[in-house]
Design an enzyme around this catalytic site. Structure first.
Site, mmCIF file in Angstrom:
data_model
loop_
_atom_site.group_PDB
_atom_site.id
_atom_site.type_symbol
_atom_site.label_atom_id
_atom_site.label_comp_id
_atom_site.label_asym_id
_atom_site.label_seq_id
_atom_site.Cartn_x
_atom_site.Cartn_y
_atom_site.Cartn_z
ATOM 1 N N ARG A 154 -0.090 4.395 -0.507
ATOM 2 C CA ARG A 154 -0.861 5.637 -0.353
ATOM 3 C C ARG A 154 -0.398 6.442 0.854
ATOM 4 N NH1 ARG A 154 -6.755 2.990 -0.382
ATOM 5 N NH2 ARG A 154 -5.574 1.510 0.909
ATOM 6 N N ASP A 171 0.861 -1.180 0.000
ATOM 7 C CA ASP A 171 0.000 0.000 0.000
ATOM 8 C C ASP A 171 0.897 1.229 0.000
ATOM 9 O OD1 ASP A 171 -1.871 2.005 0.362
ATOM 10 O OD2 ASP A 171 -3.050 0.874 1.823
#
Length: 401
Positions: A318, A316
């Site tokens: 982000r 991930d």
């Protein structure tokens, strides 16, 4: 032995049927049979019409008899299913925000679980995300009212920032949530300039000349009664997903989550409003091209986490500093966060807990609640991986899944 007239009639009818079959062989499956004129029967005469296997009128099926009493069965007519759609039942276009499922008028806001990121047992996950030392600088450059087909209105805010060249968005439900950077006066602008970029009170209408924002510029007809909130708004931090939101992908539930978030925020009971922070970080931050490569790796046997790692990306990638800065610009220091990812709570709060998440509201798949949604082998595997490898908490009425 049939008479020549009868044989001739039957032969003509056979030719007619054969011609009709030849004419309609290449027509698409959704074409309806040819319509026929609706002839009114003469007074005192009832016409009984049957259809043969070729859906043509049978000459022997016409009989004359005294006209019976006709009773209209409107209940039966109303219960008949509508004609089939031109689209295949397996094809489901993306839903319009706010209408993912029919909304009962008395439906209440979803319950939340209190969280506190300042203590280890606060329900905010075991990970400690890497936070920026300072929040990005954001500015809302334009705001516009968006009426939806469900009757709900929302305000779309477009933001710029000092860390990337992308245009991130805030979808705002509720008239009391406003952007500080948008409402701030700008040098040299006119009242029309302010209204065009969305810095106005009340509603726009033809002939309006004042924004209502500057001292002495408002009028009674431009003011609106804004209900006072009694708590923090419901907030969803949503990352862009072209495949799930636009291309009808059943590999993930992103499109369904966006629709459900909008529906919950547009309920009559949502008096505190709602905000969807829409971040342009496709594919959990790796971009659309790399995401499509990850899809191919998934078809070769990898799960969503393994595919990202094989492409030398984090599981991930982000970050949520922009979301924190946008929430602060919208005047929000306490929120109810709509998420299944407990680790996102601390990330959204900012380096110094500039925004405090008071509750986590679960985003339960619609199919698990028996309210529509969809099921597929891919999305079930996707949710399983998020639970087992990414620590997501998907529950149904408090029962962990």
């Amino acid at each position: 032995m049939p008479s020549p007239e009868t044989s001739s009639a039957e032969g003509a009818r056979g030719v007619s049927n054969q011609q009709r079959r030849e004419e309609t062989t290449d027509l698409p499956s959704f074409y309806s049979p040819r319509s026929r004129p609706n002839r009114e029967p003469e007074p005192g005469i009832a016409t009984h019409i049957d259809h043969d296997d070729d859906d043509e009128l049978s000459l022997s099926s016409l009989s004359l008899s005294p006209k019976p009493t006709i009773t209209s069965n409107t209940t039966e007519d109303a219960s008949r299913p509508p004609p089939p759609s031109l689209l295949s039942p397996a094809f489901t276009p993306p839903a319009t925000p706010g209408i993912a499922t029919p909304t009962p008028p008395a439906e209440q806001q979803p319950r939340g679980v209190p969280v506190d990121s300042s203590v280890p047992s606060g329900g905010c996950g075991s990970k400690r995300p890497k936070l920026l030392e300072t929040l990005p600088e954001v500015q809302c450059i334009v705001r516009a009212r968006i009426p939806t087909v469900s009757g709900t209105e929302m305000f779309l805010h477009l933001y710029t920032n000092n860390v990337d060249n992308k245009e991130h968005l805030a979808i705002v439900f509720g008239p009391h949530i406003r952007s500080k950077s948008l409402d701030a006066p700008r040098e040299g602008e006119t009242e029309m300039d302010r209204m065009v970029r969305g810095a106005y009170t009340g509603r726009l209408y033809p002939g309006r000349t004042r924004s209502g924002m500057l001292s002495g510029s408002s009028s009674a007809e431009e003011e609106e009664a804004i209900p006072s909130p009694n708590g923090p708004p419901l907030v969803r931090i949503h990352s862009e997903c072209y495949t799930g939101e636009t291309a009808w992908s059943a590999r993930c539930d992103c499109g369904e989550q966006l629709d459900e978030a909008a529906r919950l925020m547009s309920l009559p009971s949502a008096v505190n409003g709602g905000i969807v922070i829409y971040l342009r970080q496709e594919g959990r931050g790796i971009g659309l091209g790399e995401k499509l490569k990850a899809y191919n790796l998934q078809d070769l046997g990898s799960d969503t986490v393994e595919a990202n790692l094989l492409l030398r990306h984090p599981a991930d990638a982000r970050s949520y500093g922009l979301a924190t800065a946008m929430l602060l610009d919208l005047g929000q220091t306490e929120v109810r966060l709509l998420t299944n990812n407990p680790d996102k709570i601390r990330a959204v709060e900012g380096p110094n807990r500039e925004v405090r998440v008071t509750e986590r509201v679960a985003m339960v798949p619609l199919s698990w609640k028996g309210k529509g949604g969809f099921r597929s082998r891919e999305v079930e595997g996707y949710l399983k991986t998020k639970i087992e490898k990414m620590g997501h908490m998907l529950d149904m009425g408090g029962i962990p899944r």
